[in-house]
Design an enzyme around this catalytic site. Structure first.
Site, PDB file in Angstrom:
ATOM      1  N   ARG A  37      20.374  -4.332  -2.107  1.00 19.62           N
ATOM      2  CA  ARG A  37      21.011  -3.088  -1.664  1.00 19.62           C
ATOM      3  C   ARG A  37      21.967  -3.416  -0.516  1.00 19.62           C
ATOM      4  O   ARG A  37      21.629  -4.198   0.382  1.00 19.62           O
ATOM      5  CB  ARG A  37      19.970  -2.089  -1.162  1.00 19.62           C
ATOM      6  CG  ARG A  37      19.188  -1.367  -2.243  1.00 19.62           C
ATOM      7  CD  ARG A  37      20.041  -0.391  -3.045  1.00 19.62           C
ATOM      8  NE  ARG A  37      19.272   0.308  -4.062  1.00 19.62           N
ATOM      9  CZ  ARG A  37      19.094  -0.127  -5.323  1.00 19.62           C
ATOM     10  NH1 ARG A  37      19.647  -1.257  -5.725  1.00 19.62           N
ATOM     11  NH2 ARG A  37      18.379   0.582  -6.175  1.00 19.62           N
ATOM     12  N   GLU A  62      28.431   2.715  -1.885  1.00 19.89           N
ATOM     13  CA  GLU A  62      28.848   2.671  -3.301  1.00 19.89           C
ATOM     14  C   GLU A  62      29.270   4.050  -3.803  1.00 19.89           C
ATOM     15  O   GLU A  62      28.634   5.032  -3.443  1.00 19.89           O
ATOM     16  CB  GLU A  62      27.679   2.148  -4.166  1.00 19.89           C
ATOM     17  CG  GLU A  62      27.398   0.711  -3.917  1.00 19.89           C
ATOM     18  CD  GLU A  62      26.222   0.183  -4.740  1.00 19.89           C
ATOM     19  OE1 GLU A  62      25.817   0.839  -5.717  1.00 19.89           O
ATOM     20  OE2 GLU A  62      25.732  -0.891  -4.386  1.00 19.89           O
ATOM     21  N   HIS A  99      27.729  -3.322  -8.988  1.00 17.31           N
ATOM     22  CA  HIS A  99      26.289  -3.034  -9.127  1.00 17.31           C
ATOM     23  C   HIS A  99      25.860  -3.193 -10.596  1.00 17.31           C
ATOM     24  O   HIS A  99      25.433  -2.224 -11.227  1.00 17.31           O
ATOM     25  CB  HIS A  99      25.958  -1.633  -8.614  1.00 17.31           C
ATOM     26  CG  HIS A  99      24.489  -1.423  -8.347  1.00 17.31           C
ATOM     27  ND1 HIS A  99      24.011  -0.641  -7.340  1.00 17.31           N
ATOM     28  CD2 HIS A  99      23.384  -1.916  -8.982  1.00 17.31           C
ATOM     29  CE1 HIS A  99      22.686  -0.630  -7.353  1.00 17.31           C
ATOM     30  NE2 HIS A  99      22.287  -1.414  -8.347  1.00 17.31           N
TER      31      HIS A  99
HETATM   32  C1  8YV Z   1      19.681  -0.195 -11.619  1.00 18.71           C
HETATM   33  C2  8YV Z   1      18.944  -1.173  -9.385  1.00 18.71           C
HETATM   34  O1  8YV Z   1      20.705  -0.377 -12.511  1.00 18.71           O
HETATM   35  O2  8YV Z   1      16.865  -0.748 -10.390  1.00 18.71           O
HETATM   36  C3  8YV Z   1      17.496  -0.883  -9.375  1.00 18.71           C
HETATM   37  O3  8YV Z   1      16.954  -0.798  -8.255  1.00 18.71           O
HETATM   38  O4  8YV Z   1      19.500  -1.370  -8.391  1.00 18.71           O
HETATM   39  C4  8YV Z   1      19.791  -1.273 -10.603  1.00 18.71           C
HETATM   40  O5  8YV Z   1      19.671  -2.552 -11.109  1.00 18.71           O
HETATM   41  C5  8YV Z   1      19.771   1.173 -11.046  1.00 18.71           C
HETATM   42  O6  8YV Z   1      18.931   1.351  -9.983  1.00 18.71           O
HETATM   43  C6  8YV Z   1      19.451   2.232 -12.041  1.00 18.71           C
HETATM   44  O7  8YV Z   1      19.086   3.425 -11.395  1.00 18.71           O
END
Ligand code: 8YV
Length: 330
Positions: A245, A274, A292
């Site tokens: 993140r 983002e 992302h």
């Molecule tokens: C996902 C992500 O695509 O799962 C996670 O925490 O950061 C990503 O890889 C995204 O969160 C889908 O909501």
């Protein structure tokens, strides 16, 4: 939650793979978002007023203000994703709303993308690709496009959970020495298998690494864990990779250091605001930027959807869903 034959209303905030949407339509009274435009705050309010189950993603802010407007029927937030920092867990708990996520199924894909970024930055893949596409490549030269060797370098992994460990196994295959910092030391067998060195002090680890990869969740405790002060401890030849993140790194401080040559490069799949990306990062050739997409494989998305379905079905049937997120985990 209705126990009668009435199907629960499940509101899905974004477009999911077809197979998942079809199955959800069969099982539940599912409201899909077919055009996939992120819901506005007003649309989210409408959703929580009617939904028994909300299926949000990382692009939705499920905060106290929104949950305060939810109807009493909202009992489950079955998030599509592993990270749960977009959800206000205290408010959900106070309102008796269960939260689930989709852990495990995006581990390998995210670790692959972390390696891809690590290699891309160290070996200047983005720069080389841009050169060829721009028609500016004038031919091979002994000193052209020299990057940094990966083999034999020290990788410092911040957060040695599932993804951190999957990255470590890959990096071992590339001949890197594994170092890590984590809240808890991993089991001795895991450490021994990886020949990994544990650093209780993140500060001390950062000062000694060639490459640092962020693989921890964003929680109040990890917000700006890589602060301006800590980034200054890193070597000017070091590279940072972040597939976790954006909020874990002080992005402005990192950008300033990259521009000043106090850090050698960065591979970033995630950002603090983002989808906005700091224009000063975009200007830098030594930075590889991705939208992302760390877990973006078709297989992974289907498995995430299957987990969402299992979590909803289990909950609706009156059982404890397998991927319940507990405050103690955050
Ligand atoms: C996902 C992500 O695509 O799962 C996670 O925490 O950061 C990503 O890889 C995204 O969160 C889908 O909501």
């Amino acid at each position: 939650m209705p126990t009668s034959a009435k199907k629960p209303i499940v509101v899905v905030t974004r477009k999911l793979p077809d197979a998942i949407e079809t199955r959800m339509m069969e099982l539940f009274d599912t409201r899909l978002n077919l055009d996939d435009k992120p819901m506005t705050p007003a649309q989210l309010v409408e959703a929580v007023k009617i939904a028994d189950v909300l299926v949000p993603t990382v692009t939705d802010r499920i905060d106290a203000r929104l949950l305060g407007q939810a109807g009493p029927q909202l009992r489950l937030i079955a998030s599509f994703g592993t990270g749960v920092d977009h959800i206000d867990h205290d408010t959900a708990r106070q309102r008796g709303i269960t939260v689930t996520n989709t852990p495990g199924v995006l581990t390998e894909d995210t670790a692959d993308m972390t390696m891809a970024l690590l290699l891309a930055v160290a070996r200047r893949v983005g720069e080389g690709e841009r050169l060829v596409r721009a028609g500016k490549w004038t031919g091979w030269a002994p000193t052209a496009m020299l990057g940094a060797r990966i083999w034999g370098k020290r990788l410092g992994i911040v957060g040695m959970g599932r993804i951190g460990q999957a990255l470590a196994w890959r990096a071992r295959g590339f001949g890197m020495a594994i170092h890590y910092h984590n809240r808890r030391r991993v089991p001795a067998e895991t450490e021994a298998g990886l020949e990994a060195t544990y650093w209780e002090s993140l500060d001390q680890m950062l000062a000694r690494m060639d490459i640092v990869s962020v693989n921890c969740p964003h929680t109040p405790a990890t917000y700006h864990l890589l602060s301006a002060r800590r980034l200054k401890l890193m070597r000017p030849t070091a590279i940072i990779v972040n597939t976790a993140r954006g909020e874990v790194i002080d992005e402005n401080a990192m950008t300033r250091m990259l521009r000043a040559g106090e850090l050698a490069g960065a591979g970033l799949d995630v950002f603090e605001q983002e989808p906005a990306v700091n224009p000063k990062l975009v200007e830098l050739d030594k930075v590889v930027l991705l939208p992302h997409m760390g877990s973006a494989t078709l297989e992974g998305r289907i498995e995430m959807g299957q987990k969402v379905i299992i979590n909803i079905k289990t909950f609706v049937d009156g059982h404890r869903p397998p991927d319940r997120v507990l405050a103690a985990m955050l």
